[in-house]
Scaffold this motif. Structure first.
Motif, PDB file in Angstrom:
ATOM      1  N   GLU A  80     -11.079  12.267 -47.871  1.00 27.17           N
ATOM      2  CA  GLU A  80     -10.752  13.053 -46.692  1.00 27.17           C
ATOM      3  C   GLU A  80     -12.029  13.623 -46.087  1.00 27.17           C
ATOM      4  OE1 GLU A  80      -8.768  16.868 -47.291  1.00 27.17           O
ATOM      5  OE2 GLU A  80      -9.521  16.915 -49.344  1.00 27.17           O
ATOM      6  N   LEU A  81     -11.932  13.996 -44.807  1.00 25.52           N
ATOM      7  CA  LEU A  81     -13.034  14.698 -44.157  1.00 25.52           C
ATOM      8  C   LEU A  81     -12.720  16.184 -44.217  1.00 25.52           C
ATOM      9  CD1 LEU A  81     -13.708  12.540 -40.979  1.00 25.52           C
ATOM     10  CD2 LEU A  81     -14.714  12.356 -43.245  1.00 25.52           C
ATOM     11  N   THR A  82     -13.602  16.958 -44.820  1.00 26.55           N
ATOM     12  CA  THR A  82     -13.427  18.414 -44.831  1.00 26.55           C
ATOM     13  C   THR A  82     -14.178  19.034 -43.669  1.00 26.55           C
ATOM     14  OG1 THR A  82     -15.280  18.744 -46.339  1.00 26.55           O
ATOM     15  CG2 THR A  82     -13.085  18.466 -47.326  1.00 26.55           C
ATOM     16  N   ASP A  83     -14.991  18.214 -43.029  1.00 24.45           N
ATOM     17  CA  ASP A  83     -15.832  18.611 -41.907  1.00 24.45           C
ATOM     18  C   ASP A  83     -16.310  17.288 -41.315  1.00 24.45           C
ATOM     19  OD1 ASP A  83     -18.937  19.058 -41.135  1.00 24.45           O
ATOM     20  OD2 ASP A  83     -17.906  20.987 -40.941  1.00 24.45           O
ATOM     21  N   PRO A  84     -16.682  17.234 -40.032  1.00 18.86           N
ATOM     22  CA  PRO A  84     -17.185  15.966 -39.492  1.00 18.86           C
ATOM     23  C   PRO A  84     -18.406  15.411 -40.241  1.00 18.86           C
ATOM     24  CG  PRO A  84     -16.670  17.468 -37.707  1.00 18.86           C
ATOM     25  CD  PRO A  84     -16.535  18.258 -38.986  1.00 18.86           C
TER      26      PRO A  84
END
Length: 125
Positions: A80-84
């Protein structure tokens, strides 16, 4: 080099969910994770890992005493992306590995996904 996109998190989850962390390699200039169905993910900027709730940080200029070997053999749940600029590999145990990208002229994260028709398949961030 650039921000991550949602497509890469989905692609890696589709390829790697249910697979295991085969190896962890730590060097002076990079940290690499090998996963049989994905290939390898390496970062040259920064990585954060969480093992049993304790966080450790690796960067190219910061030695640490993280027990990276405890991640080897663990099963992958998702990406997953937790931030870009942060791609997280979630493990079924609750542990995770985060790979950091940045805006610069150099590659921060390289995801090598094997070969197809004699060409290397990779994403560079």
């Amino acid at each position: 080099m650039k921000a991550f996109d949602n497509e890469i998190a989905g692609t890696l989850t589709n390829l790697g969910a249910g697979d295991i962390v085969e190896t962890m390699q730590i060097g002076l200039w990079d940290l690499q994770v090998a996963v049989p169905m994905i290939g390898s993910i390496s970062t040259a900027v920064k990585s954060t890992i969480s093992i049993s709730g304790k966080k450790y940080e690796w960067s190219d200029d910061t030695p640490n005493s993280a027990p990276y070997g405890l991640l080897v053999g663990q099963e992958i749940a998702s990406f997953e992306l937790t931030d870009p600029y942060v791609l997280r590999m979630n493990l079924k145990s609750g542990d995770y590995v985060e790979f950091y990208s940045d805006e610069s002229q150099y590659e921060a994260v390289v995801i090598h996904m094997g070969m197809k028709d004699g060409c290397h398949l990779m994403e560079i961030f």
